[in-house]
Write a protein that holds these residues in place. Structure first.
Motif, PDB file in Angstrom:
ATOM      1  N   ILE A  19       0.826  -1.358   0.083  1.00  0.00           N
ATOM      2  CA  ILE A  19       0.218  -0.080   0.080  1.00  0.00           C
ATOM      3  C   ILE A  19       0.918   1.213  -0.114  1.00  0.00           C
ATOM      4  CG2 ILE A  19      -1.483   1.584   1.273  1.00  0.00           C
ATOM      5  CD1 ILE A  19      -3.043  -1.059   1.920  1.00  0.00           C
ATOM      6  N   GLU A  20       0.499   2.379  -0.836  1.00  0.00           N
ATOM      7  CA  GLU A  20       1.327   3.524  -0.886  1.00  0.00           C
ATOM      8  C   GLU A  20       0.281   4.618  -0.998  1.00  0.00           C
ATOM      9  OE1 GLU A  20       4.928   5.294  -3.524  1.00  0.00           O
ATOM     10  OE2 GLU A  20       3.777   3.561  -4.085  1.00  0.00           O
ATOM     11  N   VAL A  21       0.523   5.672  -0.031  1.00  0.00           N
ATOM     12  CA  VAL A  21      -0.204   6.694   0.005  1.00  0.00           C
ATOM     13  C   VAL A  21       0.731   7.924  -0.958  1.00  0.00           C
ATOM     14  CG1 VAL A  21      -1.380   8.575   1.189  1.00  0.00           C
ATOM     15  CG2 VAL A  21      -1.286   6.182   2.119  1.00  0.00           C
ATOM     16  N   LYS A  22       0.070   8.601  -1.887  1.00  0.00           N
ATOM     17  CA  LYS A  22       0.609   9.380  -2.569  1.00  0.00           C
ATOM     18  C   LYS A  22       0.123  10.716  -2.942  1.00  0.00           C
ATOM     19  CE  LYS A  22       2.150   5.705  -6.028  1.00  0.00           C
ATOM     20  NZ  LYS A  22       2.213   5.423  -7.486  1.00  0.00           N
ATOM     21  N   ALA A  23       0.974  11.822  -2.839  1.00  0.00           N
ATOM     22  CA  ALA A  23       0.473  13.304  -2.911  1.00  0.00           C
ATOM     23  C   ALA A  23      -0.269  13.109  -4.439  1.00  0.00           C
ATOM     24  CB  ALA A  23       1.610  14.200  -3.090  1.00  0.00           C
ATOM     25  N   ARG A  24      -1.363  13.966  -4.438  1.00  0.00           N
ATOM     26  CA  ARG A  24      -2.129  14.097  -5.880  1.00  0.00           C
ATOM     27  C   ARG A  24      -1.536  15.294  -6.449  1.00  0.00           C
ATOM     28  NH1 ARG A  24      -8.306  14.629  -4.879  1.00  0.00           N
ATOM     29  NH2 ARG A  24      -8.436  13.937  -6.901  1.00  0.00           N
ATOM     30  N   PRO A  25      -1.418  15.236  -7.844  1.00  0.00           N
ATOM     31  CA  PRO A  25      -0.849  16.307  -8.811  1.00  0.00           C
ATOM     32  C   PRO A  25      -1.233  17.731  -8.612  1.00  0.00           C
ATOM     33  CG  PRO A  25      -1.330  14.333  -9.869  1.00  0.00           C
ATOM     34  CD  PRO A  25      -1.975  13.985  -8.818  1.00  0.00           C
ATOM     35  N   ARG A  26      -2.685  18.000  -8.437  1.00  0.00           N
ATOM     36  CA  ARG A  26      -3.065  19.352  -8.512  1.00  0.00           C
ATOM     37  C   ARG A  26      -3.773  19.477  -7.549  1.00  0.00           C
ATOM     38  NH1 ARG A  26      -2.539  17.405 -13.519  1.00  0.00           N
ATOM     39  NH2 ARG A  26      -4.506  16.435 -13.738  1.00  0.00           N
ATOM     40  N   LYS A  27      -3.744  18.843  -6.511  1.00  0.00           N
ATOM     41  CA  LYS A  27      -4.574  18.932  -5.261  1.00  0.00           C
ATOM     42  C   LYS A  27      -3.774  18.781  -3.883  1.00  0.00           C
ATOM     43  CE  LYS A  27      -9.002  18.688  -7.288  1.00  0.00           C
ATOM     44  NZ  LYS A  27     -10.142  19.277  -7.054  1.00  0.00           N
ATOM     45  N   ASP A  28      -3.770  19.725  -2.969  1.00  0.00           N
ATOM     46  CA  ASP A  28      -2.990  19.662  -1.855  1.00  0.00           C
ATOM     47  C   ASP A  28      -4.119  19.310  -0.544  1.00  0.00           C
ATOM     48  OD1 ASP A  28      -4.517  22.134  -1.652  1.00  0.00           O
ATOM     49  OD2 ASP A  28      -2.483  23.231  -1.282  1.00  0.00           O
ATOM     50  N   ASP A  29      -5.308  19.095  -0.704  1.00  0.00           N
ATOM     51  CA  ASP A  29      -6.299  18.756   0.261  1.00  0.00           C
ATOM     52  C   ASP A  29      -6.467  17.267   0.630  1.00  0.00           C
ATOM     53  OD1 ASP A  29      -7.749  18.294  -1.932  1.00  0.00           O
ATOM     54  OD2 ASP A  29      -9.526  19.271  -1.337  1.00  0.00           O
ATOM     55  N   SER A  30      -5.808  16.625  -0.488  1.00  0.00           N
ATOM     56  CA  SER A  30      -6.181  14.889  -0.208  1.00  0.00           C
ATOM     57  C   SER A  30      -4.764  14.182  -0.741  1.00  0.00           C
ATOM     58  CB  SER A  30      -7.404  14.750  -1.030  1.00  0.00           C
ATOM     59  OG  SER A  30      -7.059  15.212  -2.197  1.00  0.00           O
ATOM     60  N   ALA A  31      -4.991  13.065  -0.683  1.00  0.00           N
ATOM     61  CA  ALA A  31      -4.022  12.250  -1.289  1.00  0.00           C
ATOM     62  C   ALA A  31      -4.394  10.977  -1.770  1.00  0.00           C
ATOM     63  CB  ALA A  31      -3.033  11.761  -0.076  1.00  0.00           C
ATOM     64  N   GLU A  32      -3.644  10.248  -2.652  1.00  0.00           N
ATOM     65  CA  GLU A  32      -4.274   9.067  -3.197  1.00  0.00           C
ATOM     66  C   GLU A  32      -3.796   7.717  -2.753  1.00  0.00           C
ATOM     67  OE1 GLU A  32      -3.357   9.558  -7.497  1.00  0.00           O
ATOM     68  OE2 GLU A  32      -4.911  11.015  -7.840  1.00  0.00           O
TER      69      GLU A  32
END
Length: 67
Positions: free
Chosen positions: A22-35
């Protein structure tokens, strides 16, 4: 989401689901959530509730995935 939050969430998901893939990644154009991913498979989005500091994980399950 800040890098330290992403690292903490990544460790949490790995521990709770007992899956080191499992990996949590930053979203490219959003800073309020992660994928959230398992390998290349997208699982969902984790959001931070700024009012109370809690995190919410949203995962869609497609009907075809249940067949």
């Amino acid at each position: 989401m800040k890098p330290d939050e992403i690292r903490k969430l990544d460790a949490y998901f790995k521990r709770v689901f007992q899956n080191p893939k499992i990996e949590v990644k930053a979203r490219p154009r959003k800073d309020d959530s992660a994928e959230v991913y398992v390998g290349d498979e997208f699982l969902g989005i984790v959001f931070k509730d700024e009012d109370d500091g809690d995190y919410n994980f949203s995962m869609a399950i497609l009907d075809i995935d249940l067949a």
